[in-house]
Write a protein that holds these residues in place. Structure first.
Motif, mmCIF file in Angstrom:
data_model
loop_
_atom_site.group_PDB
_atom_site.id
_atom_site.type_symbol
_atom_site.label_atom_id
_atom_site.label_comp_id
_atom_site.label_asym_id
_atom_site.label_seq_id
_atom_site.Cartn_x
_atom_site.Cartn_y
_atom_site.Cartn_z
ATOM 1 N N CYS A 23 0.961 -1.514 0.257
ATOM 2 C CA CYS A 23 0.402 -0.070 0.200
ATOM 3 C C CYS A 23 0.938 1.372 -0.169
ATOM 4 C CB CYS A 23 -0.922 -0.090 1.174
ATOM 5 S SG CYS A 23 -1.826 -1.339 1.236
ATOM 6 N N THR A 24 -0.128 2.295 -0.752
ATOM 7 C CA THR A 24 1.010 3.705 -0.255
ATOM 8 C C THR A 24 0.560 4.365 0.851
ATOM 9 O OG1 THR A 24 0.411 3.564 -2.617
ATOM 10 C CG2 THR A 24 1.530 5.906 -1.302
ATOM 11 N N TYR A 48 -0.284 5.380 11.231
ATOM 12 C CA TYR A 48 0.142 4.731 10.014
ATOM 13 C C TYR A 48 -1.232 5.671 9.043
ATOM 14 C CZ TYR A 48 2.760 1.401 12.958
ATOM 15 O OH TYR A 48 3.185 0.169 13.995
ATOM 16 N N LEU A 49 -0.657 6.450 8.213
ATOM 17 C CA LEU A 49 -1.216 6.841 7.225
ATOM 18 C C LEU A 49 -1.387 6.066 6.153
ATOM 19 C CD1 LEU A 49 -3.294 8.668 6.596
ATOM 20 C CD2 LEU A 49 -2.184 10.376 6.334
ATOM 21 N N ILE A 50 -2.553 5.291 5.353
ATOM 22 C CA ILE A 50 -2.979 4.618 4.454
ATOM 23 C C ILE A 50 -3.903 4.966 3.249
ATOM 24 C CG2 ILE A 50 -3.166 2.358 3.382
ATOM 25 C CD1 ILE A 50 -2.945 0.422 5.893
ATOM 26 N N PRO A 53 -4.613 1.313 -1.323
ATOM 27 C CA PRO A 53 -6.256 1.023 -2.117
ATOM 28 C C PRO A 53 -7.292 2.162 -1.693
ATOM 29 C CG PRO A 53 -5.359 -0.399 -1.133
ATOM 30 C CD PRO A 53 -4.255 -0.158 -0.988
ATOM 31 N N ASN A 54 -6.943 2.058 -0.108
ATOM 32 C CA ASN A 54 -8.337 2.927 0.934
ATOM 33 C C ASN A 54 -7.568 3.634 1.002
ATOM 34 O OD1 ASN A 54 -10.253 1.815 -0.786
ATOM 35 N ND2 ASN A 54 -9.878 -0.410 0.676
ATOM 36 N N THR A 55 -7.846 4.862 1.890
ATOM 37 C CA THR A 55 -7.607 5.717 3.598
ATOM 38 C C THR A 55 -8.274 5.304 4.563
ATOM 39 O OG1 THR A 55 -7.827 7.864 1.526
ATOM 40 C CG2 THR A 55 -7.967 8.066 4.120
ATOM 41 N N LYS A 74 -9.841 5.197 13.191
ATOM 42 C CA LYS A 74 -9.987 6.280 12.702
ATOM 43 C C LYS A 74 -11.846 6.348 11.971
ATOM 44 C CE LYS A 74 -6.825 9.547 14.092
ATOM 45 N NZ LYS A 74 -6.608 11.326 13.476
ATOM 46 N N GLU A 75 -11.445 6.291 10.949
ATOM 47 C CA GLU A 75 -12.099 5.545 9.951
ATOM 48 C C GLU A 75 -13.366 4.730 10.883
ATOM 49 O OE1 GLU A 75 -9.239 7.532 7.836
ATOM 50 O OE2 GLU A 75 -9.263 5.079 8.616
#
Length: 94
Positions: A23-24, A48-50, A53-55, A74-75
């Motif tokens: 992932c990015t 960790y902030l991905i 492919p998803n946020t 968080k989401e």
């Protein structure tokens, strides 16, 4: 004015880094700070902030909890253990 002294820098978890290697993402190291002239400590979690492919934003806290769930997404607004988090990250790649 409040003065802090960094006691410990929290490094990223290698198992999570392995799970999100495709992932990015960005990682912000956490810290444990001591508030000078008191016996208080402030814990800033490892973040960790991905972004692809998803946020997804995962916070890793260094705490001693009975439930042993030191990860917070968080989401989802929910705590997870390491094994639960790895399962969520595997589903994220699909």
């Amino acid at each position: 004015m409040l003065e802090f002294k960094i006691i410990e820098t929290l490094n990223p978890n290698n198992e999570i880094l392995e799970a999100i290697k495709d992932c990015t993402y960005q990682v912000k190291k956490g810290t444990i700070k001591h508030l000078l002239n008191t016996n208080l400590q402030v814990i800033e979690p490892t973040e960790y902030l991905i972004t692809y492919p998803n946020t997804l934003t995962i916070l890793e806290y260094k705490v001693n909890e009975i439930s042993n769930k030191s990860f917070f997404i968080k989401e989802h607004n929910q705590k997870y253990s390491l094994s639960e988090l790895i399962q969520i990250l595997k589903k994220l790649k699909i």
